[in-house]
Design a protein around this motif. Sequence first.
Motif, PDB file in Angstrom:
ATOM      1  N   HIS A 134       0.853  -1.188   0.000  1.00 50.05           N
ATOM      2  CA  HIS A 134       0.000   0.000   0.000  1.00 50.05           C
ATOM      3  C   HIS A 134       0.886   1.235   0.000  1.00 50.05           C
ATOM      4  O   HIS A 134       1.768   1.382   0.842  1.00 50.05           O
ATOM      5  CB  HIS A 134      -0.905  -0.002   1.236  1.00 50.05           C
ATOM      6  CG  HIS A 134      -1.849   1.167   1.289  1.00 50.05           C
ATOM      7  ND1 HIS A 134      -1.721   2.204   2.181  1.00 50.05           N
ATOM      8  CD2 HIS A 134      -2.956   1.458   0.548  1.00 50.05           C
ATOM      9  CE1 HIS A 134      -2.691   3.081   2.000  1.00 50.05           C
ATOM     10  NE2 HIS A 134      -3.458   2.653   1.018  1.00 50.05           N
ATOM     11  N   PHE A 135       0.673   2.118  -0.975  1.00 54.71           N
ATOM     12  CA  PHE A 135       1.501   3.320  -1.058  1.00 54.71           C
ATOM     13  C   PHE A 135       0.765   4.375  -1.866  1.00 54.71           C
ATOM     14  O   PHE A 135      -0.313   4.121  -2.423  1.00 54.71           O
ATOM     15  CB  PHE A 135       2.861   3.010  -1.689  1.00 54.71           C
ATOM     16  CG  PHE A 135       2.790   2.290  -3.009  1.00 54.71           C
ATOM     17  CD1 PHE A 135       2.696   2.978  -4.207  1.00 54.71           C
ATOM     18  CD2 PHE A 135       2.830   0.888  -3.064  1.00 54.71           C
ATOM     19  CE1 PHE A 135       2.629   2.313  -5.421  1.00 54.71           C
ATOM     20  CE2 PHE A 135       2.763   0.226  -4.279  1.00 54.71           C
ATOM     21  CZ  PHE A 135       2.666   0.935  -5.453  1.00 54.71           C
ATOM     22  N   ASN A 136       1.345   5.554  -1.934  1.00 53.85           N
ATOM     23  CA  ASN A 136       0.767   6.646  -2.695  1.00 53.85           C
ATOM     24  C   ASN A 136       1.580   6.846  -3.962  1.00 53.85           C
ATOM     25  O   ASN A 136       2.803   6.997  -3.906  1.00 53.85           O
ATOM     26  CB  ASN A 136       0.747   7.939  -1.870  1.00 53.85           C
ATOM     27  CG  ASN A 136      -0.051   9.032  -2.538  1.00 53.85           C
ATOM     28  OD1 ASN A 136       0.358   9.612  -3.546  1.00 53.85           O
ATOM     29  ND2 ASN A 136      -1.228   9.323  -1.991  1.00 53.85           N
ATOM     30  N   LEU A 137       0.901   6.854  -5.098  1.00 57.00           N
ATOM     31  CA  LEU A 137       1.608   6.960  -6.378  1.00 57.00           C
ATOM     32  C   LEU A 137       2.389   8.260  -6.513  1.00 57.00           C
ATOM     33  O   LEU A 137       3.387   8.313  -7.226  1.00 57.00           O
ATOM     34  CB  LEU A 137       0.602   6.855  -7.536  1.00 57.00           C
ATOM     35  CG  LEU A 137       0.172   5.473  -7.988  1.00 57.00           C
ATOM     36  CD1 LEU A 137      -0.794   5.587  -9.153  1.00 57.00           C
ATOM     37  CD2 LEU A 137       1.368   4.624  -8.386  1.00 57.00           C
ATOM     38  N   GLU A 138       1.920   9.281  -5.827  1.00 51.57           N
ATOM     39  CA  GLU A 138       2.593  10.572  -5.947  1.00 51.57           C
ATOM     40  C   GLU A 138       4.040  10.496  -5.499  1.00 51.57           C
ATOM     41  O   GLU A 138       4.896  11.201  -5.996  1.00 51.57           O
ATOM     42  CB  GLU A 138       1.847  11.633  -5.152  1.00 51.57           C
ATOM     43  CG  GLU A 138       2.305  13.052  -5.424  1.00 51.57           C
ATOM     44  CD  GLU A 138       1.410  14.080  -4.778  1.00 51.57           C
ATOM     45  OE1 GLU A 138       1.709  15.281  -4.903  1.00 51.57           O
ATOM     46  OE2 GLU A 138       0.401  13.683  -4.146  1.00 51.57           O
ATOM     47  N   GLU A 139       4.318   9.608  -4.551  1.00 52.79           N
ATOM     48  CA  GLU A 139       5.672   9.437  -4.061  1.00 52.79           C
ATOM     49  C   GLU A 139       6.555   8.695  -5.054  1.00 52.79           C
ATOM     50  O   GLU A 139       7.775   8.758  -4.977  1.00 52.79           O
ATOM     51  CB  GLU A 139       5.653   8.658  -2.737  1.00 52.79           C
ATOM     52  CG  GLU A 139       4.803   9.327  -1.654  1.00 52.79           C
ATOM     53  CD  GLU A 139       4.676   8.451  -0.441  1.00 52.79           C
ATOM     54  OE1 GLU A 139       5.269   7.357  -0.441  1.00 52.79           O
ATOM     55  OE2 GLU A 139       3.948   8.843   0.505  1.00 52.79           O
ATOM     56  N   TYR A 140       5.914   7.994  -6.004  1.00 52.43           N
ATOM     57  CA  TYR A 140       6.646   7.147  -6.932  1.00 52.43           C
ATOM     58  C   TYR A 140       6.812   7.784  -8.309  1.00 52.43           C
ATOM     59  O   TYR A 140       7.744   7.482  -9.030  1.00 52.43           O
ATOM     60  CB  TYR A 140       5.927   5.811  -7.110  1.00 52.43           C
ATOM     61  CG  TYR A 140       6.087   4.860  -5.946  1.00 52.43           C
ATOM     62  CD1 TYR A 140       6.770   3.666  -6.112  1.00 52.43           C
ATOM     63  CD2 TYR A 140       5.564   5.175  -4.703  1.00 52.43           C
ATOM     64  CE1 TYR A 140       6.921   2.789  -5.044  1.00 52.43           C
ATOM     65  CE2 TYR A 140       5.711   4.306  -3.651  1.00 52.43           C
ATOM     66  CZ  TYR A 140       6.388   3.111  -3.814  1.00 52.43           C
ATOM     67  OH  TYR A 140       6.542   2.248  -2.770  1.00 52.43           O
ATOM     68  N   ILE A 141       5.840   8.606  -8.682  1.00 50.38           N
ATOM     69  CA  ILE A 141       5.837   9.151 -10.040  1.00 50.38           C
ATOM     70  C   ILE A 141       7.052  10.044 -10.240  1.00 50.38           C
ATOM     71  O   ILE A 141       7.283  10.980  -9.487  1.00 50.38           O
ATOM     72  CB  ILE A 141       4.538   9.933 -10.307  1.00 50.38           C
ATOM     73  CG1 ILE A 141       3.353   8.981 -10.270  1.00 50.38           C
ATOM     74  CG2 ILE A 141       4.604  10.639 -11.657  1.00 50.38           C
ATOM     75  CD1 ILE A 141       2.013   9.657 -10.406  1.00 50.38           C
TER      76      ILE A 141
END
Length: 278
Positions: free
Chosen positions: A270-277
């Motif tokens: 579970h994570f937030n895509l904003e941190e990955y993009i």
Amino acid sequence: MSRVKYYLFLLSVQIVIAIIVYVSLSSVPMELEEAPVENKEAQQVYWTYSEENGPKEWVSIDPSYYACGGGYEQSPINIEKESIWEERSFEKIHLDYHPTKFIVVNNGHTIEVRDSSGENTITIDDQKFTLVQIHFHLPSEHKLNGQSFNMEGHLVHHSEDGKIAVIGFFIKEGKLNNDLAELWSVMPYEMNGQPYEMNQSIDLLEVLPDDLDVFQYSGSLTTPPCTEGVTWILFEDPIEMSVVQIEAFAKIYSQNNRPIQPLNDRKIYHFNLEEYIQ
């Protein structure tokens, strides 16, 4: 009767018998030739979501569907929040979507939105996946803490080496969804009918939820052949569609979801895509 007349009579009888035999024999190959075609049509089997040839029977319909009953990492699953892993599963993810005029068809199992542009992609770490099609299920296939949603959408991507990545999103009853309004207005009721090319473009970044919290796990296609090794990215927050829109889909497909499959020992991240993009 003279000898000549007698022989002529015998010759006439032989000719009649020969004609009868010829006609009888010549009709047999025609019947035998047609029979396999009829049998072939009778033996064609199609998978469904009903009891007959439904999910429990998929594994026995075709040898290539073995994973549907013998796989270990099958989808969909029930996501229990208390058992998820709050950590990175990728180094980076990049969504590269552009407004596109899609092609809409009814494939006999769902409404399928095809993309032949090759311009909509996601990149996971260093591997690029190109959007192939979008389709919908009613009710949702995945569950969140045992809860189903009204519908679920899947964005199916393929890489050049044959790998698959699917971005999924829940759909709940709410306000009118203007981003999907034209698509919903042209959904074909008849399967394998004339494909419809949309007049307006759809921007998938506008369709997906604003909140970028997602779940990620390794699973499978939810339809035969139930291929495993699929990278699943499922948005936690649902998008909304009106009651009228949901009922419009239900008039075509009142139920086209596969039941929940065992998680076995898989991890759900579970994570937030904003941190990955990037």
